[in-house]
Motif scaffolding. Structure first.
Motif, PDB file in Angstrom:
ATOM      1  N   GLY A  10       0.864  -1.217   0.107  1.00 25.44           N
ATOM      2  CA  GLY A  10      -0.120   0.039  -0.298  1.00 25.44           C
ATOM      3  C   GLY A  10       0.787   1.217  -0.192  1.00 25.44           C
ATOM      4  N   ILE A  11       2.162   1.278  -0.235  1.00 19.93           N
ATOM      5  CA  ILE A  11       2.931   2.382  -0.447  1.00 19.93           C
ATOM      6  C   ILE A  11       3.095   2.763  -1.882  1.00 19.93           C
ATOM      7  N   PRO A  12       2.333   3.600  -2.607  1.00 23.97           N
ATOM      8  CA  PRO A  12       2.216   3.442  -4.103  1.00 23.97           C
ATOM      9  C   PRO A  12       3.554   4.141  -4.580  1.00 23.97           C
ATOM     10  N   ALA A  13       4.824   3.526  -4.676  1.00 25.90           N
ATOM     11  CA  ALA A  13       6.020   3.688  -5.220  1.00 25.90           C
ATOM     12  C   ALA A  13       5.881   3.681  -6.704  1.00 25.90           C
ATOM     13  N   VAL A  14       5.192   2.686  -7.356  1.00 26.29           N
ATOM     14  CA  VAL A  14       5.175   2.193  -8.651  1.00 26.29           C
ATOM     15  C   VAL A  14       3.911   3.092  -9.337  1.00 26.29           C
ATOM     16  N   GLY A  15       4.463   3.892 -10.484  1.00 22.90           N
ATOM     17  CA  GLY A  15       3.367   4.674 -11.252  1.00 22.90           C
ATOM     18  C   GLY A  15       3.555   4.278 -12.541  1.00 22.90           C
TER      19      GLY A  15
END
Length: 597
Positions: free
Chosen positions: A420-425
């Motif tokens: 849940g830590i949105p590092a990937v975009g």
């Protein structure tokens, strides 16, 4: 010659010229000043554009005649010619200090200025003053060598061989960024020939110090880390140092001058203008025939009211000012997240709380990811229908095993994303970014983003400008709360600034429009010519006129007497064509001579 103070409640921008008309005109300038009440002056600041347009037309014609003395005379006359004879020029009012005072107020960390202050800034924002260069000689140039530990050249024009020679110190390490320095030198040599051909037919040498890289590779790094400024005394009288890259925001090296960065949409464009007087496509609107141009609202058919009210960023996960900010780092998944999670609460919320504890230790781009994780939590908990996260700051790329890679393909980023830590975009084009109302130019390895700031100025949304210890030459054209909303280096005020923009849509749009107009102006002959004069030709002209050639000794003997065998010639260029240069030390020899950093 007026000498009075503005009332303390007057905040304003100033620029090259301040014209002051007092309430009691008099034929005697001294009487006119003395009889006026300091509390009741009628002050009118005229936009420099009134005379600037005429001035630049004159300068361009003279520039083509390559006459530096006439050019300086024309600058002096054009910039100080009063547009109205009834106005009195008061040179005792320090325009620069007035400018700096309001700039400091508008840049104060965590501060949102009053609405009326922002309005004043919009009304009175003018072009900043150009700096002057004090007289210097070869000895002053050589003093600059010890201020660096790599990526620095002493450049000398040898009139006997009619060539420019670049020298590198044996005490400096040979690093990858030397390639940027060499490229800058080649373009500089050709540009000097193009701009000032008569000067380089003389029998006098010319010397200049240049450096390059993401930010200056100076040796006084401990001084910088502990804010013992200035790190170089102005009394030392070091020659001007032309840095092709990002420079320090603070006055760490007083004689350092920011030059266009050595990449296609900056230095190469200024070189092309010097060669042909032709604009680069990078500054023109994007279209089918120009896929690399700037994107404006009309490019994608969007207006302010069409935009998604979220703050978006996509980019690469780079390091950040490693020499200046060694304590800042990327997160360690095991130590910063997994090892600190509370298993009694929901996984995503627990992960966000855990990484938030390490927030102060993270580099800015990862701080942005933390804000996004928190924003996604808030949106999920919100009871408002259609609520979206206010922040959307994610990585699209990274360096993995020495190669560029997509973050979604790298395990390090996958593990953050999984909990849940949105590092990937996903990667986003400028057209896709343009759909969002808010943008930020998060600093990378050198503390700035060489392409992002220019591109985001043109977008129809509002730019949140990342204020870091470094800046680019382009930033001198940008004024806080006029062209952008400033955000602290640690991003702790990011949410407050976003909420301010949402509460003040009219002011936010006005700032966005000003930024777009600035970006558009760079894609016109007149606008780019002004940039070219201010940030390229004029600084070099000032250096040429400030340099004092040797009279009783050859430049080679001075080099040997002052530096011994420390300086090694690396490359020489005649400058008639920028690609016709002789490499005296190749890449492998460089590592052999100077060692690997």
């Amino acid at each position: 010659q007026c000498n009075f103070s503005l009332p303390s409640n007057k905040s304003m921008f100033a620029s090259h010229i301040i014209f002051v008309r007092l309430q009691k005109p008099s034929s005697n300038p001294q009487q006119r000043c003395s009889t006026a009440s300091p509390k009741e002056p009628i002050i009118k600041i005229y936009s420099v554009s009134m005379i600037e347009n005429l001035a630049y037309k004159i300068l361009d014609r003279i520039r083509r005649r390559r006459n530096s003395i006439l050019l300086i005379f024309a600058i002096s006359v054009a910039l100080y010619l009063p547009p109205l004879t009834t106005l009195l020029l008061c040179d005792r009012i320090d325009a620069h200090s007035l400018d700096s005072r309001l700039l400091r107020r508008l840049r104060e960390e965590g501060t949102i200025p009053k609405d009326e202050e922002i309005e004043i800034a919009h009304q009175l924002a003018l072009t900043p003053q150009s700096r002057s260069i004090a007289p210097y000689n070869l000895g002053n140039v050589l003093q600059a060598v010890d201020l660096f530990h790599n990526t620095f050249f002493i450049v000398i024009y040898d009139p006997e061989e009619d060539t420019f020679i670049a020298y590198y110190s044996r005490n400096h390490k040979w690093v990858a960024s030397v390639a940027k320095l060499i490229n800058s030198f080649k373009i500089l040599a050709n540009s000097l020939r193009l701009m000032f051909p008569e000067r380089f037919k003389s029998e006098k040498e010319f010397a200049i110090a240049i450096s390059s890289g993401d930010y200056p590779a100076v040796s006084m790094i401990e001084c910088i880390r502990h804010d013992k400024l200035p790190c170089v005394s102005e009394e030392l009288n070091v020659a001007p140092i032309f840095h092709f890259g990002s420079v320090f925001t603070e006055n760490i090296v007083p004689s350092m001058i920011a030059m266009p960065m050595p990449q296609g949409n900056h230095l190469s464009c200024y070189h092309r203008w010097a060669q042909h007087g032709v604009l680069c496509n990078d500054y023109l609107p994007r279209g089918l025939s120009n896929p690399n141009g700037l994107v404006f609202g009309d490019t994608v058919g969007l207006t302010w009211d069409d935009l998604i009210p979220s703050l978006v960023w996509r980019g690469t996960d780079f390091s950040y000012l490693t020499k200046m900010k060694p304590a800042l780092r990327k997160p360690d998944f095991e130590k910063d997240v997994k090892g600190k999670m509370n298993r009694r609460i929901e996984e995503k919320e627990s992960a966000v709380r855990a990484i938030r504890k390490s927030y102060n230790s993270l580099i800015p781009r990862w701080k942005g990811v933390v804000w996004t994780a928190q924003a996604e939590l808030e949106a999920r908990k919100s009871k408002e229908e259609g609520s979206i996260p206010w922040a959307n700051i994610k990585f699209a790329g990274c360096m993995h095993e020495g190669q560029k890679a997509k973050v979604g393909d790298v395990e390090y980023y996958q593990q953050f994303d999984a909990i849940g830590i949105p590092a990937v975009g996903e990667g986003m084009s400028l057209e896709e970014l343009a759909r969002h109302k808010y943008h930020i130019d998060l600093g990378g390895g050198g503390g700035t983003t060489w392409s992002g700031t220019l591109e985001k100025l043109g977008l129809p949304g509002l730019l949140f400008h990342h204020m870091t210890p470094t800046k680019d030459y382009l930033h001198e054209k940008m004024i806080p709360w006029v062209h952008y909303v400033p955000v602290q280096e640690d991003l702790k005020d990011l949410k407050n600034k976003f909420e301010w923009a949402e509460r003040h849509p009219d002011l936010a749009k006005k700032i966005s429009d000003k930024a777009t107009n600035l970006a558009r102006s760079l894609g016109t002959d007149e606008g780019f010519q002004k940039m070219y004069m201010q940030f390229y030709e004029l600084p070099l002209l000032q250096a040429l006129d400030a340099y004092q050639p040797l009279s009783n000794e050859s430049w080679r003997s001075v080099l040997e007497r002052v530096k011994g065998d420390d300086l090694i010639p690396i490359i020489k260029c005649q400058g008639y064509y920028h690609h016709l240069c002789d490499a005296l030390v190749d890449r492998e020899d460089g590592y052999k001579h100077f060692g690997h950093w």
